[in-house]
Motif scaffolding. Structure first.
Motif, short mmCIF file in Angstrom:
data_model
loop_
_atom_site.label_atom_id
_atom_site.label_comp_id
_atom_site.label_asym_id
_atom_site.label_seq_id
_atom_site.Cartn_x
_atom_site.Cartn_y
_atom_site.Cartn_z
N SER A 287 -2.64 -3.40 15.95
CA SER A 287 -1.30 -3.03 16.42
C SER A 287 -0.18 -3.82 15.75
O SER A 287 0.98 -3.64 16.09
CB SER A 287 -1.23 -3.23 17.94
N SER A 288 -0.51 -4.68 14.80
CA SER A 288 0.49 -5.53 14.17
C SER A 288 1.40 -4.72 13.25
O SER A 288 0.96 -4.18 12.23
CB SER A 288 -0.19 -6.64 13.36
N ARG A 289 2.67 -4.63 13.61
CA ARG A 289 3.64 -3.96 12.74
C ARG A 289 3.87 -4.75 11.47
O ARG A 289 4.14 -4.17 10.41
CB ARG A 289 4.95 -3.76 13.49
N ARG A 290 3.79 -6.05 11.58
CA ARG A 290 4.00 -6.90 10.40
C ARG A 290 2.93 -6.63 9.35
O ARG A 290 3.24 -6.46 8.16
CB ARG A 290 3.98 -8.37 10.82
N LEU A 291 1.67 -6.57 9.77
CA LEU A 291 0.60 -6.28 8.83
C LEU A 291 0.73 -4.87 8.26
O LEU A 291 0.46 -4.65 7.07
CB LEU A 291 -0.76 -6.46 9.50
N ALA A 292 1.12 -3.92 9.08
CA ALA A 292 1.33 -2.56 8.59
C ALA A 292 2.41 -2.53 7.52
O ALA A 292 2.28 -1.86 6.49
CB ALA A 292 1.69 -1.64 9.75
N ARG A 293 3.49 -3.27 7.76
CA ARG A 293 4.57 -3.34 6.77
C ARG A 293 4.10 -4.01 5.48
O ARG A 293 4.41 -3.56 4.38
CB ARG A 293 5.76 -4.10 7.36
N TYR A 294 3.33 -5.07 5.62
CA TYR A 294 2.81 -5.75 4.43
C TYR A 294 1.89 -4.83 3.63
O TYR A 294 1.90 -4.84 2.39
CB TYR A 294 2.03 -7.00 4.84
N GLY A 295 1.09 -4.05 4.32
CA GLY A 295 0.21 -3.11 3.63
C GLY A 295 0.99 -2.09 2.83
O GLY A 295 0.64 -1.78 1.69
N ARG A 296 2.05 -1.55 3.43
CA ARG A 296 2.88 -0.58 2.71
C ARG A 296 3.55 -1.23 1.50
O ARG A 296 3.64 -0.62 0.41
CB ARG A 296 3.94 0.01 3.64
N THR A 297 4.01 -2.47 1.65
CA THR A 297 4.65 -3.17 0.54
C THR A 297 3.69 -3.35 -0.62
O THR A 297 4.06 -3.16 -1.78
CB THR A 297 5.17 -4.54 1.02
N CYS A 298 2.45 -3.73 -0.32
CA CYS A 298 1.46 -3.92 -1.38
C CYS A 298 1.14 -2.61 -2.08
O CYS A 298 1.01 -2.57 -3.32
CB CYS A 298 0.18 -4.53 -0.79
N ARG A 299 1.02 -1.53 -1.32
CA ARG A 299 0.73 -0.24 -1.94
C ARG A 299 1.87 0.20 -2.85
O ARG A 299 1.64 0.71 -3.96
CB ARG A 299 0.46 0.82 -0.86
N ARG A 300 3.09 0.02 -2.40
CA ARG A 300 4.23 0.41 -3.22
C ARG A 300 4.28 -0.41 -4.50
O ARG A 300 4.55 0.12 -5.59
CB ARG A 300 5.53 0.27 -2.44
N ARG A 301 4.04 -1.71 -4.38
CA ARG A 301 4.06 -2.57 -5.56
C ARG A 301 2.96 -2.16 -6.54
O ARG A 301 3.21 -2.07 -7.75
CB ARG A 301 3.85 -4.03 -5.13
N ALA A 302 1.77 -1.90 -6.04
CA ALA A 302 0.67 -1.50 -6.91
C ALA A 302 0.98 -0.17 -7.61
O ALA A 302 0.75 -0.02 -8.82
CB ALA A 302 -0.63 -1.39 -6.12
N ASP A 303 1.52 0.78 -6.87
CA ASP A 303 1.86 2.08 -7.46
C ASP A 303 2.92 1.92 -8.55
O ASP A 303 2.87 2.59 -9.59
CB ASP A 303 2.37 3.04 -6.39
N ARG A 304 3.87 1.02 -8.31
CA ARG A 304 4.98 0.86 -9.24
C ARG A 304 4.54 0.24 -10.56
O ARG A 304 5.07 0.59 -11.62
CB ARG A 304 6.07 0.01 -8.59
N VAL A 305 3.57 -0.66 -10.52
CA VAL A 305 3.20 -1.37 -11.75
C VAL A 305 1.92 -0.88 -12.38
O VAL A 305 1.53 -1.35 -13.45
CB VAL A 305 3.08 -2.89 -11.48
N THR A 306 1.24 0.09 -11.76
CA THR A 306 -0.05 0.55 -12.28
C THR A 306 0.05 1.00 -13.73
O THR A 306 -0.78 0.64 -14.57
CB THR A 306 -0.59 1.70 -11.42
N HIS A 307 1.07 1.78 -14.05
CA HIS A 307 1.19 2.31 -15.40
C HIS A 307 2.31 1.62 -16.19
O HIS A 307 2.69 2.09 -17.25
CB HIS A 307 1.45 3.82 -15.34
N ALA A 308 2.80 0.51 -15.67
CA ALA A 308 3.84 -0.23 -16.37
C ALA A 308 3.22 -1.07 -17.48
O ALA A 308 2.06 -1.49 -17.40
CB ALA A 308 4.60 -1.13 -15.40
#
Length: 204
Positions: A115-136
């Motif tokens: 139920s941790s909103r903080r962990l959910a937010r961190y997970g989304r942040t990591c996914r966005r970062r990974a998607d952004r740099v995957t093909h960079a």
């Protein structure tokens, strides 16, 4: 725990630690005669130098290994000791590796605290970062600085918070040991070139 997105499950790590390593112990040590943490053992295997931040290990993976080493009991620490050989040369060069690894640890923590909103937010942040740099592009001073700033800022904060949650779990030792084994195996199977084996001051 799950594999990093798009990465197949790798082979198991060696079941036996190399001969000649110091005795396993918690925290950092001044000399091998006093024992060694898992990362200090990896450094000895990689370069013969005694440090808990060897250049042959990705800093995010090294940070995970240090916490696990210091948080489990003696029996689990001895069982993890063979991982030192793999950690000695586990430095994927892909820019998406760090956010994917941190995201995997965050996901493991969410199993403890769903139920941790903080962990959910961190997970989304990591996914966005990974998607952004995957093909960079991987090269360039600007890219290296951006990755370093992410790791030393939000990346490390996310990892440390997720590990605190895992360390507080009733079955923390089992969860932490399993997570490190999977992370090491995934790093060894990660595609791409490995970083050169030299000491650098910013590995943490």
């Amino acid at each position: 725990m799950t594999a990093l997105p798009g990465r197949p499950w790798p082979a198991q790590s060696p079941a036996v630690a190399p001969d000649g390593l110091p005795s396993p112990g918690r925290f950092a040590h001044l000399h091998p005669d006093d024992g060694a943490c898992l990362m200090e053992a990896a450094a000895l295997l990689a370069s013969g130098r005694f440090t808990d931040s060897p250049a042959g290990t990705h800093p995010a993976l090294a940070a995970l290994a240090r916490v696990v080493n210091d948080s489990v009991g003696d029996g689990a620490r001895h069982a993890l000791w063979p991982l030192a050989a793999d950690l000695a040369d586990a430095h994927p060069s892909g820019r998406d590796y760090a956010p994917l690894l941190v995201g995997t640890v965050v996901k493991a923590a969410r199993l403890v605290r769903p139920s941790s909103r903080r962990l959910a937010r961190y997970g989304r942040t990591c996914r966005r970062r990974a998607d952004r740099v995957t093909h960079a592009p991987a090269g360039g001073a600007a890219a290296r600085m951006a990755d370093l700033l992410w790791w030393r800022g939000p990346g490390r904060r996310h990892l440390e918070h997720a590990l605190r949650v895992l360390c507080a779990a009733p079955d923390a030792e089992q969860r932490l040991a399993g997570l490190l084994r999977q992370a090491v195996a995934q790093a060894r199977e990660y595609p791409g070139e490995r970083a050169p084996g030299r000491e650098v001051p910013c590995n943490r």
